[in-house]
Scaffold this active site. Structure first.
Site, PDB file in Angstrom:
ATOM      1  N   CYS A 192       8.843  10.974   7.173  1.00 24.37           N
ATOM      2  CA  CYS A 192       8.652   9.967   7.970  1.00 24.37           C
ATOM      3  C   CYS A 192       9.886   8.837   8.075  1.00 24.37           C
ATOM      4  O   CYS A 192       9.599   7.454   8.402  1.00 24.37           O
ATOM      5  CB  CYS A 192       7.650   9.227   6.670  1.00 24.37           C
ATOM      6  SG  CYS A 192       6.205   9.908   6.661  1.00 24.37           S
ATOM      7  N   ASN A 240      -1.010   6.387   8.202  1.00 32.24           N
ATOM      8  CA  ASN A 240       0.367   6.692   8.419  1.00 32.24           C
ATOM      9  C   ASN A 240       0.515   8.007   9.334  1.00 32.24           C
ATOM     10  O   ASN A 240       0.274   8.665  10.047  1.00 32.24           O
ATOM     11  CB  ASN A 240       0.360   7.509   6.735  1.00 32.24           C
ATOM     12  CG  ASN A 240       1.743   7.692   7.032  1.00 32.24           C
ATOM     13  OD1 ASN A 240       3.081   8.076   7.339  1.00 32.24           O
ATOM     14  ND2 ASN A 240       2.257   8.408   5.608  1.00 32.24           N
ATOM     15  N   HIS A 273       7.404   1.299   6.701  1.00 32.61           N
ATOM     16  CA  HIS A 273       6.539   2.492   6.637  1.00 32.61           C
ATOM     17  C   HIS A 273       5.258   2.254   6.460  1.00 32.61           C
ATOM     18  O   HIS A 273       5.225   2.286   5.193  1.00 32.61           O
ATOM     19  CB  HIS A 273       7.737   3.988   6.597  1.00 32.61           C
ATOM     20  CG  HIS A 273       6.136   5.309   6.747  1.00 32.61           C
ATOM     21  ND1 HIS A 273       5.688   5.409   7.474  1.00 32.61           N
ATOM     22  CD2 HIS A 273       6.332   5.461   5.295  1.00 32.61           C
ATOM     23  CE1 HIS A 273       4.916   6.687   7.206  1.00 32.61           C
ATOM     24  NE2 HIS A 273       5.079   7.043   6.050  1.00 32.61           N
TER      25      HIS A 273
HETATM   26  O1  UT7 Z   1       4.704   8.934   4.637  1.00 37.79           O
HETATM   27  C1  UT7 Z   1       5.011   9.682   2.980  1.00 37.79           C
HETATM   28  C2  UT7 Z   1       5.839   9.089   2.109  1.00 37.79           C
HETATM   29  N1  UT7 Z   1       3.977   9.091   1.858  1.00 37.79           N
HETATM   30  C3  UT7 Z   1       3.422   8.628   1.180  1.00 37.79           C
HETATM   31  O2  UT7 Z   1       4.180   7.911   0.732  1.00 37.79           O
HETATM   32  C4  UT7 Z   1       2.542   8.679   0.706  1.00 37.79           C
HETATM   33  C5  UT7 Z   1       2.535   8.435  -0.903  1.00 37.79           C
HETATM   34  N2  UT7 Z   1       1.114   8.986  -1.841  1.00 37.79           N
HETATM   35  C6  UT7 Z   1      -0.040   8.083  -1.309  1.00 37.79           C
HETATM   36  O3  UT7 Z   1      -0.483   7.487  -0.663  1.00 37.79           O
HETATM   37  C7  UT7 Z   1      -1.004   8.785  -3.169  1.00 37.79           C
HETATM   38  O4  UT7 Z   1      -0.080   9.242  -3.940  1.00 37.79           O
HETATM   39  C8  UT7 Z   1      -2.122   9.175  -2.357  1.00 37.79           C
HETATM   40  C9  UT7 Z   1      -3.619   8.284  -1.097  1.00 37.79           C
HETATM   41  C10 UT7 Z   1      -1.595  10.387  -1.520  1.00 37.79           C
HETATM   42  C11 UT7 Z   1      -2.725   9.672  -3.417  1.00 37.79           C
HETATM   43  O5  UT7 Z   1      -3.610   8.233  -4.298  1.00 37.79           O
HETATM   44  P1  UT7 Z   1      -3.285   8.250  -5.416  1.00 37.79           P
HETATM   45  O6  UT7 Z   1      -3.730   7.201  -6.698  1.00 37.79           O
HETATM   46  O7  UT7 Z   1      -2.007   8.487  -6.289  1.00 37.79           O
HETATM   47  O8  UT7 Z   1      -4.374   9.595  -5.933  1.00 37.79           O
HETATM   48  P2  UT7 Z   1      -4.196  10.686  -6.649  1.00 37.79           P
HETATM   49  O9  UT7 Z   1      -3.367  11.443  -6.642  1.00 37.79           O
HETATM   50  O10 UT7 Z   1      -3.577  10.314  -8.529  1.00 37.79           O
HETATM   51  O11 UT7 Z   1      -5.282  11.477  -7.157  1.00 37.79           O
HETATM   52  C12 UT7 Z   1      -6.580  10.528  -8.343  1.00 37.79           C
HETATM   53  C13 UT7 Z   1      -7.994  11.026  -7.573  1.00 37.79           C
HETATM   54  C14 UT7 Z   1      -7.526  12.851  -8.436  1.00 37.79           C
HETATM   55  O12 UT7 Z   1      -9.023  13.261  -9.308  1.00 37.79           O
HETATM   56  P3  UT7 Z   1      -8.478  12.946 -10.645  1.00 37.79           P
HETATM   57  O13 UT7 Z   1      -7.607  14.599 -10.572  1.00 37.79           O
HETATM   58  O14 UT7 Z   1      -8.337  11.969 -11.242  1.00 37.79           O
HETATM   59  O15 UT7 Z   1     -10.005  14.043 -11.356  1.00 37.79           O
HETATM   60  C15 UT7 Z   1      -7.639  13.512  -6.882  1.00 37.79           C
HETATM   61  O16 UT7 Z   1      -8.171  14.802  -7.241  1.00 37.79           O
HETATM   62  O17 UT7 Z   1      -8.231  11.183  -6.748  1.00 37.79           O
HETATM   63  C16 UT7 Z   1      -8.822  12.412  -6.694  1.00 37.79           C
HETATM   64  N3  UT7 Z   1      -8.711  12.146  -5.262  1.00 37.79           N
HETATM   65  C17 UT7 Z   1      -9.022  12.220  -3.773  1.00 37.79           C
HETATM   66  N4  UT7 Z   1     -10.643  11.772  -4.058  1.00 37.79           N
HETATM   67  C18 UT7 Z   1     -11.551  11.266  -2.878  1.00 37.79           C
HETATM   68  C19 UT7 Z   1      -7.525  12.866  -3.873  1.00 37.79           C
HETATM   69  N5  UT7 Z   1      -7.805  12.812  -3.159  1.00 37.79           N
HETATM   70  C20 UT7 Z   1      -9.297  12.226  -2.678  1.00 37.79           C
HETATM   71  C21 UT7 Z   1      -9.550  12.135  -1.623  1.00 37.79           C
HETATM   72  N6  UT7 Z   1     -10.851  11.993  -2.237  1.00 37.79           N
HETATM   73  N7  UT7 Z   1      -9.227  12.024  -0.197  1.00 37.79           N
END
Ligand code: UT7
Length: 333
Positions: free
Chosen positions: A112, A284, A254
């Protein structure tokens, strides 16, 4: 007058097919509400079968050349995580299809952050006198490396390309790339990775593991590191340029996640409305995200002549970087 690389053209290109959050929610355990609130994304563009990164790069490259009012460049750099093939590079094919015969052309791989790495290489080629006009492209058919069953990555990434044309000019001109800062930390290689397809897998021997074909990301760890590194790098480049944070008219970060972009703005002390956002429409797009945001913001007037612009990115590697520039009078191609 100091010689500098000046932005002379900008263009973006996305494949036609749009995939909405609702469409993803039909096959994955997710929802439109989750994706919107956690990422800011409403839809993304995805390539049809047979369309590759070079097709998208050519589309954006043509538009950047048109925007600059030229059909020539003497160097082509393509930043991508999804090259058409592991070997050879994608850039020579892009250059040839753009009618740029016999010019040097190479790929840059910094996920990225790829566009900013390519921008530094392109700008340095201009300031050193190696090149007069450089086409810098970020292009991704990112959907081709996603695991369709992985809801944590499938909802975030999209396909597209963006390009700028750099020409030789002076630091005092609108459009000049002023300063850059890049960094990396290889100890974070596993945070964002496609394990298979390289020497590591082949030298190990045996059957490739199917899951190693796909892109994997530790989203939560990436989130916090991305915010910290983009804010740090932004401060470094602002200091190099002699700008206060309040001098920045537009932050083009980004497009990883709207929450990440707003957190970077907050850490810098920049009003959130100065952040350019097109992530809602394209997701993204990795190496394509900054030039595609520049093209979209030029087309809709969010980015205008005279704006002082801060670019910043974080990506796999880990890699990160920032740049300062002024925006020229330009029509997106
Ligand atoms: O581009 C290169 C660099 N990449 C980035 O910068 C991406 C960086 N990361 C992010 O943007 C975020 O971390 C994500 C969008 C990937 C995830 O968001 P988050 O707020 O960090 O969520 P999380 O990983 O802490 O997950 C929260 C909950 C979890 O469930 P539990 O464990 O709380 O029950 C996940 O399993 O959300 C769940 N979850 C989803 N739920 C519905 C993860 N993905 C999804 C989904 N739909 N697609």
């Amino acid at each position: 007058m100091t010689r500098a690389a000046v932005i002379a053209g900008v263009g973006g290109h996305v494949p036609q097919r749009v995939v909405t959050n609702d469409e993803l929610a039909q096959r994955l355990d997710t929802s439109d509400a989750w994706i919107r609130t956690r990422t800011g994304i409403s839809r993304r563009h995805v390539v049809d079968a047979g369309t590759t990164t070079s097709d998208l790069a050519v589309g954006a490259g043509l538009r950047a050349l048109k925007s600059a009012g030229t059909d020539g460049a003497d160097l082509v750099i393509v930043a991508t995580t999804t090259p058409d093939r592991p070997c050879p590079a994608t850039a020579p094919a892009v250059a040839t299809r753009l009618g740029l015969t016999d010019v040097p052309a190479y790929d840059v791989a910094a996920v990225c952050s790829g566009f900013l790495y390519a921008l530094q290489a392109g700008a340095a080629s201009v300031t050193s006198g190696v090149a007069e006009r450089v086409l810098v492209v970020g292009a991704e058919a990112f959907s081709t490396i996603l695991n369709p069953e992985d809801r944590t990555t499938s909802v975030i990434f999209g396909d597209g390309a963006g390009a700028i044309l750099l020409r030789a000019g002076t630091r005092e001109e609108p459009g000049a790339v002023l300063d850059m800062h890049l960094g990396s930390d290889g100890s974070m290689a596993d945070l964002i990775t496609v394990r298979g397809g390289g020497a590591e897998e082949r030298s190990r021997g045996g059957e490739p593991r199917p899951e190693d074909r796909y892109f994997r990301m530790d989203g939560r760890a990436v989130f916090f590191t991305a915010v910290r590194r983009m804010a740090q790098s932004s401060r470094t480049v602002l200091a190099r340029t002699g700008w206060e944070v309040t001098d920045v008219d537009r932050l083009v970060a980004h497009q990883a996640n709207t929450r990440i972009i707003h957190a970077v703005a907050e850490q810098l002390g920049l009003p959130p409305e100065r952040a350019v956002l097109n992530i809602d429409r394209v997701g993204n797009t990795s190496a394509a995200s900054i030039p595609l945001a520049l093209a979209d913001a030029t087309a809709d007037g969010t980015l205008a002549a005279g704006h002082r612009v801060l670019l910043t990115a974080f990506g796999g590697g880990a890699t990160w970087g920032s740049a300062t520039l002024t925006w020229p009078t330009l029509q997106a191609g």
